[in-house]
Design an enzyme around this catalytic site. Sequence first.
Site, PDB file in Angstrom:
ATOM      1  N   MET A  30       0.841  -1.200   0.000  1.00  0.00           N
ATOM      2  CA  MET A  30       0.000   0.000   0.000  1.00  0.00           C
ATOM      3  C   MET A  30       0.877   1.253   0.000  1.00  0.00           C
ATOM      4  SD  MET A  30      -3.406  -0.934   2.113  1.00  0.00           S
ATOM      5  CE  MET A  30      -2.774  -0.694   3.750  1.00  0.00           C
ATOM      6  N   HIS A  34       9.029   1.679   3.456  1.00  0.00           N
ATOM      7  CA  HIS A  34      10.076   1.680   4.477  1.00  0.00           C
ATOM      8  C   HIS A  34      10.971   0.482   4.187  1.00  0.00           C
ATOM      9  CE1 HIS A  34       7.707  -1.516   6.253  1.00  0.00           C
ATOM     10  NE2 HIS A  34       6.650  -0.717   6.334  1.00  0.00           N
ATOM     11  N   GLY A  36      11.191  -2.338   5.424  1.00  0.00           N
ATOM     12  CA  GLY A  36      10.480  -3.625   5.357  1.00  0.00           C
ATOM     13  C   GLY A  36      10.028  -3.923   3.929  1.00  0.00           C
ATOM     14  N   HIS A  37       9.391  -2.937   3.293  1.00  0.00           N
ATOM     15  CA  HIS A  37       8.962  -3.114   1.897  1.00  0.00           C
ATOM     16  C   HIS A  37      10.180  -3.368   0.992  1.00  0.00           C
ATOM     17  CE1 HIS A  37       5.579  -0.278   3.262  1.00  0.00           C
ATOM     18  NE2 HIS A  37       4.927  -1.349   2.832  1.00  0.00           N
TER      19      HIS A  37
END
Length: 284
Positions: A30, A34, A36-37
């Site tokens: 979405m 950050h 993590g993505h």
Amino acid sequence: MEVICSPVEMTAWSNKKIAQGKIVSLVPTMGYFHEGHLRLMRYAKTKSDFVVVSLFVNPIQFGPGEDLSRYPVDLDRDRMLADKEMVDALFIPDAKDMYPEGFNTQIQVSGVTETLCGRSRPGHFIGVTTVVAKLFNIVKPNMAVFGRKDFQQLAVIRKMVQDLDWDVSIIGHPIVREEDGLAMSSRNSYLTSSERKTAICLFSSIQYARNKFAQNKHVAPSSLLDEIKSFIQGFNGVNIEYIQLVNQETLENVNALDDNTLLVLAVKIGKTRLIDNGLLYDGV
Ligand code: AMP
């Protein structure tokens, strides 16, 4: 990197790669990227010939009163970051193309959606499975990478893929954390600086539970849960939505603990809802 907004063009792009015998991976997001993505994208890059990242704030997975209207957006930054990760295509569809007038189909997985976040966010997982099904049909990936932070979402998608005989490998990527242990999330940007300090309570609770389990592997789940709840309530301004000890595959509450028991947590800090999870045994 190609930026594609039209679902039809996205499918045409994928069809070309598939015709060349290439492996296409998909990382659904979405946005408001950050680390993590970015780690999901990097992982996908090592396992496939072409990486597609979808960026779509999916309105149908937000309930009334949830944060759809204030969900953080920074498209320019996201484009720059995805490009830097050597993503091949960034798919940014419009809601009106994903759900045109007259759109009338839902994908619903029963069972595993009926506990935990499914209980507190009615309709949420129907929104998730419906959009992921559409993304799979539009992008036709060989594999798709999801984060284990959203452990229930991962379980629900695995079930959908299994039940519908979908030929897509589903990869669960480990949780990426800030230095102090807070799981990275676009929603962390909502936290004030004092809430940000409190937010460490989720990871601290996981560590607390791991220590207790290491000291006594035969402790009853209910008494460990009581201890974890009093531990987390020691932090100011934390509202527990759920804290449970579950089997990591079925997400059902366990009667006895073992190394595969997953501690799952959802709490509200101020207006921000945060989730986290960890196995009692190791650092996953
Ligand atoms: P979102 O944009 O929040 O919907 O997340 C897109 C994908 O990234 C989902 O598969 C998430 O589980 C995953 N993700 C988000 N945060 C993290 C994290 N801290 N570590 C690993 N995966 C993550």
